[in-house]
Scaffold this active site. Structure first.
Site, PDB file in Angstrom:
ATOM      1  N   ASP A 243       0.780  -1.220   0.100  1.00  0.00           N
ATOM      2  CA  ASP A 243      -0.120  -0.098  -0.174  1.00  0.00           C
ATOM      3  C   ASP A 243       0.850   1.213  -0.026  1.00  0.00           C
ATOM      4  O   ASP A 243       2.148   1.130   0.038  1.00  0.00           O
ATOM      5  CB  ASP A 243      -0.890  -0.119   1.354  1.00  0.00           C
ATOM      6  CG  ASP A 243      -2.148   0.324   0.799  1.00  0.00           C
ATOM      7  OD1 ASP A 243      -2.563   1.297   0.051  1.00  0.00           O
ATOM      8  OD2 ASP A 243      -3.399   0.123   1.780  1.00  0.00           O
ATOM      9  N   ASP A 301     -10.358   2.405  -3.354  1.00  0.00           N
ATOM     10  CA  ASP A 301     -11.334   1.329  -2.699  1.00  0.00           C
ATOM     11  C   ASP A 301     -12.527   1.028  -3.212  1.00  0.00           C
ATOM     12  O   ASP A 301     -13.383   2.524  -3.251  1.00  0.00           O
ATOM     13  CB  ASP A 301     -11.394   1.126  -1.382  1.00  0.00           C
ATOM     14  CG  ASP A 301      -9.900   1.186  -0.490  1.00  0.00           C
ATOM     15  OD1 ASP A 301      -8.864   1.225  -1.348  1.00  0.00           O
ATOM     16  OD2 ASP A 301      -9.948   1.140   0.533  1.00  0.00           O
TER      17      ASP A 301
HETATM   18  C1  GLA Z   1      -6.084   0.896   1.773  1.00  0.00           C
HETATM   19  C2  GLA Z   1      -6.318  -0.077   0.396  1.00  0.00           C
HETATM   20  C3  GLA Z   1      -7.378  -1.014   1.002  1.00  0.00           C
HETATM   21  C4  GLA Z   1      -6.738  -1.839   2.045  1.00  0.00           C
HETATM   22  C5  GLA Z   1      -6.799  -0.730   3.230  1.00  0.00           C
HETATM   23  C6  GLA Z   1      -6.183  -1.252   4.446  1.00  0.00           C
HETATM   24  O1  GLA Z   1      -7.385   1.553   1.774  1.00  0.00           O
HETATM   25  O2  GLA Z   1      -6.812   0.648  -0.807  1.00  0.00           O
HETATM   26  O3  GLA Z   1      -7.446  -1.847  -0.021  1.00  0.00           O
HETATM   27  O4  GLA Z   1      -5.810  -2.317   1.967  1.00  0.00           O
HETATM   28  O5  GLA Z   1      -5.779   0.280   2.800  1.00  0.00           O
HETATM   29  O6  GLA Z   1      -5.894  -0.406   5.399  1.00  0.00           O
END
Ligand code: GLA
Length: 498
Positions: A243, A301
């Site tokens: 990430d 997301d």
């Molecule tokens: C980000 C990513 C998600 C998930 C969260 C976890 O938002 O885009 O897919 O992995 O972090 O904290």
């Protein structure tokens, strides 16, 4: 190349198999039981030389199945009961084995090409991830139960091979800087869990971040990339989602930080797939593959909704993610995939983060559309729901072998949007067997009639149209195909020369 050899005898089938199809092969009529095993995609897998290999030959069909293989490269064996192929291949090269699955109802053989080289993810990864349903509410027990459920539901056998532990698994670093898991959630450590997951024919993924802290505030990997990569490899990890929360906004730093982790993973003794997750702002489709990523998120997301009306870090329905992909198909190919985030089927409005900001869930038609669209995009098919309580409608969406075959097509060419006519869109991708997968998407709030013409597809003359969801032929058409598409539906067809 897939062939079906028939063992089933008509009299047996009349008693037990229900409907019996008859195929004409040369002069011989052979009986194909609809219950005979069918070997699932993918037909091509990549691994680094000298690293552990695991691929489970999945099948659909009835009854217990036994497996065998010829021409496996030196170093690999197949387990006749589970279909798991394991071992280590030292020599780089391309090896094509033929695997055979046999049950009471018949026997199917299929080629499996194993490319031992420097590229993983020759087809988009498939699996399951903790985040959208469970967020930080994860544990060893949950992962084991999900692994069991993936076998019991048939998900593993359909090709969903990775189980990825997302954020909030982390504990502390020891005095030497090596990280451990949260002891309350993972009391026996990750290695024990990886062994369990592997024993089920599945692979294990984990999560970190290219900054001191992850998105949810746990420890990230910046400055500890080598140690973390070694730790993951020691544990038996097969996939890293990396990430970008807490990292600087510029592209140059992102390239640097992803490259450092990719190099650290490649220096281990495992084949660890690398999934970049910087969500799109730095255009990872332009550089992530060169930086060593197999997959890169193209979107923020996804939420459990069809259309969240806007695209930002807190709101994204299925079509908001889809809309980011116009023109991005050119960056995709074996080993390098656009990732518009997880498959949301199964959440049904009850997920964790996916149901934030007013996302209330989708209809089954909408969930099915996401599968169709992600298969057209050659996107990873990573689900994130409670597999232990999977309902029939969800499994019907996730387990359609012909939809999965489109996603996993070895040519690896993602669909382009070839028509946009208001709320109606046509997406098409060429497939390895010379046919085309075509999706007719109706974004309108009422059913609409849609047509794809052979002109639009650059083809001519009689072509067979197969409806991929019903797995039935719609017939042979000379100039185009017209059909009714439900509101928010996708009619997904495969169009082949007659
Ligand atoms: C980000 C990513 C998600 C998930 C969260 C976890 O938002 O885009 O897919 O992995 O972090 O904290």
């Amino acid at each position: 190349m897939r062939t079906i050899v028939i063992l089933a005898i008509i009299s047996v089938c009349l008693a037990g198999c229900g409907q019996v199809a008859v195929d004409q092969q040369g002069d011989e009529a052979v009986v194909v039981s609809p219950l005979a095993p069918v070997i699932s995609a993918p037909s091509v897998v990549g691994v680094y030389p000298g690293t552990p290999f695991l691929h489970t030959v999945g099948t659909t069909g009835a009854g217990s199945v036994s497996f065998s293989a010829v021409n496996l490269p030196d170093g690999l064996v197949i387990d006749s009961e589970s279909g798991m192929i394991t071992g280590v291949i030292d020599e780089a090269g391309e090896y094509t084995a033929t695997v055979t699955a046999t049950s009471f109802y018949g026997s199917t053989s299929s080629d499996l090409t194993i490319v031992v080289g420097d590229t993983l993810a020759l087809t988009p990864p498939m699996g399951w991830m903790t985040w959208n349903m469970f967020a930080g509410n994860i544990s060893e027990q949950l992962i084991m139960e999900i692994a069991d459920a993936m076998v019991a539901t048939g998900m593993r056998d359909a090709g969903y091979s990775y189980i990825v532990i997302d954020d909030l698994w982390q504990g502390k670093r020891n005095a030497n800087g090596y990280i451990g898991p949260d002891p309350k959630k993972f009391p026996n450590g990750i290695k024990v869990l990886a062994d369990y997951v592997h024993s089920k024919g599945l692979k294990l993924g984990i999560y970190s971040d290219a900054a001191p802290r992850t998105c949810a505030g746990a420890l990230g990997s910046l400055g500890y990339e080598d140690k973390d990569a070694d730790t993951y490899a020691d544990w038996g990890v097969d996939y890293l989602k990396y990430d970008y929360c807490g990292a600087p906004g510029d592209q140059e730093t992102a390239i640097k930080r992803y490259t450092v982790m990719a190099d650290a993973l490649k220096a281990t003794d495992r084949s660890i797939m690398f999934a970049a997750c910087e969500w799109g702002p730095r255009k990872p489709w332009l550089w992530a593959a060169d930086a060593g990523a197999n997959v890169w998120r193209t979107t923020w997301d996804i939420r459990d909704t069809w259309d969240h009306g806007q695209f930002d870090s807190g709101h994204n329905g299925i079509i908001n993610c889809l809309d980011r992909h116009i023109g991005l198909e050119q960056y995709v190919g074996p080993g390098r995939w656009n990732d518009p985030d997880m498959i949301i089927a199964g959440l049904n409005g009850k997920g964790g983060p996916s149901n934030a900001n007013g996302a209330k869930g989708c209809t089954d038609i909408e969930y099915r559309s996401q599968m169709s669209l992600w298969a057209l995009l050659a996107a990873p098919l990573i689900t994130s729901f409670d597999v232990r309580n999977a309902d029939e409608a969800t499994l019907e969406i996730l387990l359609n072998t012909e939809v999965i075959e489109i996603d996993q097509d070895p040519l690896g060419i993602a669909a382009s949007r070839i028509v946009k006519d208001g709320e109606l869109e046509t997406w098409a991708r060429p497939l390895a067997d010379g046919s085309k997968a075509v999706g007719l998407l109706n974004r309108d709030d009422k059913p609409r009639q849609m047509t794809v013409t052979w002109n639009q597809l650059n083809i001519e003359g009689n072509h067979t149209v197969r409806n991929v969801w019903t797995q039935k032929s719609e017939g042979v058409f000379e100039t185009g195909f017209t059909t009714q598409v439900p509101s928010h539906g996708v009619v997904l067809v495969k169009i082949s020369e007659k």
